[in-house]
Write an enzyme that holds these catalytic residues in place. Structure first.
Site, PDB file in Angstrom:
ATOM      1  N   ARG A 174      11.880   4.493  -6.982  1.00  0.00           N
ATOM      2  CA  ARG A 174      11.599   3.637  -5.838  1.00  0.00           C
ATOM      3  C   ARG A 174      10.196   3.931  -5.332  1.00  0.00           C
ATOM      4  NH1 ARG A 174      16.466   4.969  -1.841  1.00  0.00           N
ATOM      5  NH2 ARG A 174      15.873   7.061  -2.544  1.00  0.00           N
ATOM      6  N   LYS A 175       9.651   3.013  -4.535  1.00  0.00           N
ATOM      7  CA  LYS A 175       8.286   3.196  -4.059  1.00  0.00           C
ATOM      8  C   LYS A 175       8.166   4.429  -3.177  1.00  0.00           C
ATOM      9  CE  LYS A 175       4.005   2.138  -3.603  1.00  0.00           C
ATOM     10  NZ  LYS A 175       3.110   2.405  -4.748  1.00  0.00           N
ATOM     11  N   VAL A 176       9.124   4.640  -2.300  1.00  0.00           N
ATOM     12  CA  VAL A 176       9.102   5.809  -1.413  1.00  0.00           C
ATOM     13  C   VAL A 176      10.221   6.760  -1.813  1.00  0.00           C
ATOM     14  CG1 VAL A 176       9.242   6.643   0.951  1.00  0.00           C
ATOM     15  CG2 VAL A 176       8.161   4.438   0.476  1.00  0.00           C
ATOM     16  N   SER A 206       3.690  -2.311  -6.344  1.00  0.00           N
ATOM     17  CA  SER A 206       4.154  -1.723  -7.594  1.00  0.00           C
ATOM     18  C   SER A 206       4.602  -0.289  -7.344  1.00  0.00           C
ATOM     19  CB  SER A 206       3.034  -1.739  -8.636  1.00  0.00           C
ATOM     20  OG  SER A 206       3.449  -1.134  -9.835  1.00  0.00           O
TER      21      SER A 206
END
Length: 351
Positions: A345-347, A153
């Site tokens: 975004r996740k990163v 997530s």
């Protein structure tokens, strides 16, 4: 998780919130050797100052650790502005400085570069990540893996609380502790998770809110900041976080009955310091939802009671769980999917 559940909005975030007790148990069972080795090196180094560098959610974990250093270790501590090194090219003298980088992914270039500069300038560098092969873990002299497992997530939950636990265990070990106070946390977290149905009802109450304020003091101030961030990134609320003291220095004027306030009021000294804040909020007829000690949230518009007997320094690991649940349920109630918030975004890579 069934196939139907996996396809529901927020399924990943819900699963990862629920995984936190096991993630903490994994760190307590399997991470102490690396933590002990890092602590021994820090004791040998004998720093006179501690600096933390982080971004986003991890910045709140770093702020939590800053409180530990200043209160328990009685050393000066600060939060680094990475741009001084990455944008302006600063190369400060960092001899006798313990430089701790905190990052879920360990992939942001500004954190990597700042650690490289700090190490070259004489600091003892430590990376705390959820990725042992990350560029950040390679850049630092020492690395601690928080062992939270893959987090899919976008909204960080289990990696955040695992960072808190890793930081506590490291700094406790530096002072000669054995981490025994943390052993009960997984079971206590399971108790807090059982309040999910109530939090779902609370989310319906605040479904149409457009603005919100979160507040806490001491160790709980990072909780307020992290709770506000979770609400912003999942529910697109304009959520602002203030320490209880700063709230009284001006922002209180923005509070009215239409602006919900999330107050973190644990049993310890930080919660005690919030009592005058709650009194002033009552004067404003504010809608205050509390998370904390049962006796301190009694009389508020609503609240989630935390287990009794938890040391002040460990309370943030439990305090944030209801706020994570609130962010999840509020996002779904407003028709969104907290697993894929728009534009994120996740990163996130920054310089």
């Amino acid at each position: 998780m069934t196939t139907t559940q996996a396809n529901q909005p927020g399924a990943l975030m819900a699963a990862e919130i629920a995984e936190q007790p096991q993630a903490w148990k994994t760190l307590l069972d399997n991470g102490t050797e690396a933590i002990a080795a890092a602590a021994a090196r820090i004791v040998e180094y004998n720093p006179r100052f501690v600096q933390f560098v982080a971004r986003g959610t991890s910045d709140h974990a770093a702020l939590y650790a800053k409180y530990i250093v200043e209160i328990s270790h009685q050393l000066p501590a600060g939060l680094v502005s990475p741009s001084t090194m990455t944008v302006y090219g600063a190369q400060p003298d960092l001899r006798e400085v313990l430089y701790i980088a905190v990052s879920q992914s360990g992939g942001s270039p500004d954190l990597v570069q700042s650690v490289e500069v700090a190490r070259a300038q004489g600091a003892l560098t430590v990376a705390i990540t959820n990725n042992e092969s990350s560029p950040l873990s390679q850049a630092a002299e020492l690395h601690i893996d928080v062992l939270a497992g893959a987090e899919k997530s976008v909204a960080a939950t289990k990696s955040y609380t695992s960072e808190l636990l890793a930081l506590y265990l490291l700094l406790d070990r530096v002072r000669g502790g054995d981490g025994s106070l943390a052993q009960a946390l997984p079971d206590l977290a399971a108790q807090v998770l059982d309040g999910d149905a109530h939090v779902r009802e609370v989310a319906q109450r605040y479904r149409f809110a457009q603005r919100l304020i979160a507040t806490g003091r001491g160790y709980s101030y990072p909780t307020a900041r992290e709770g506000a961030l979770k609400l912003m990134e999942t529910s697109y609320l304009s959520a602002q976080a203030f320490s209880g003291a700063d709230l009284l220095h001006g922002p209180l004027a923005t509070v009215d009955p239409q602006v919900p306030v999330l107050a973190v009021v644990p049993a310890g000294a930080g919660g005690e310091a919030m009592i005058p804040v709650l009194e002033r909020l009552a004067e404003r007829n504010a809608d205050v939802f509390g998370v904390g000690a049962a006796d301190r949230i009694a009389g508020l518009a609503g609240g989630i009671s935390l287990p009794a007997g938890v040391p002040d320094v460990l309370s943030p690991l439990l305090e944030i769980i209801p706020l994570q649940q609130l962010a999840l349920h509020l996002a779904v109630a407003r028709g969104g999917d907290p697993d894929t918030p728009r534009g994120l975004r996740k990163v996130t890579e920054t310089l």
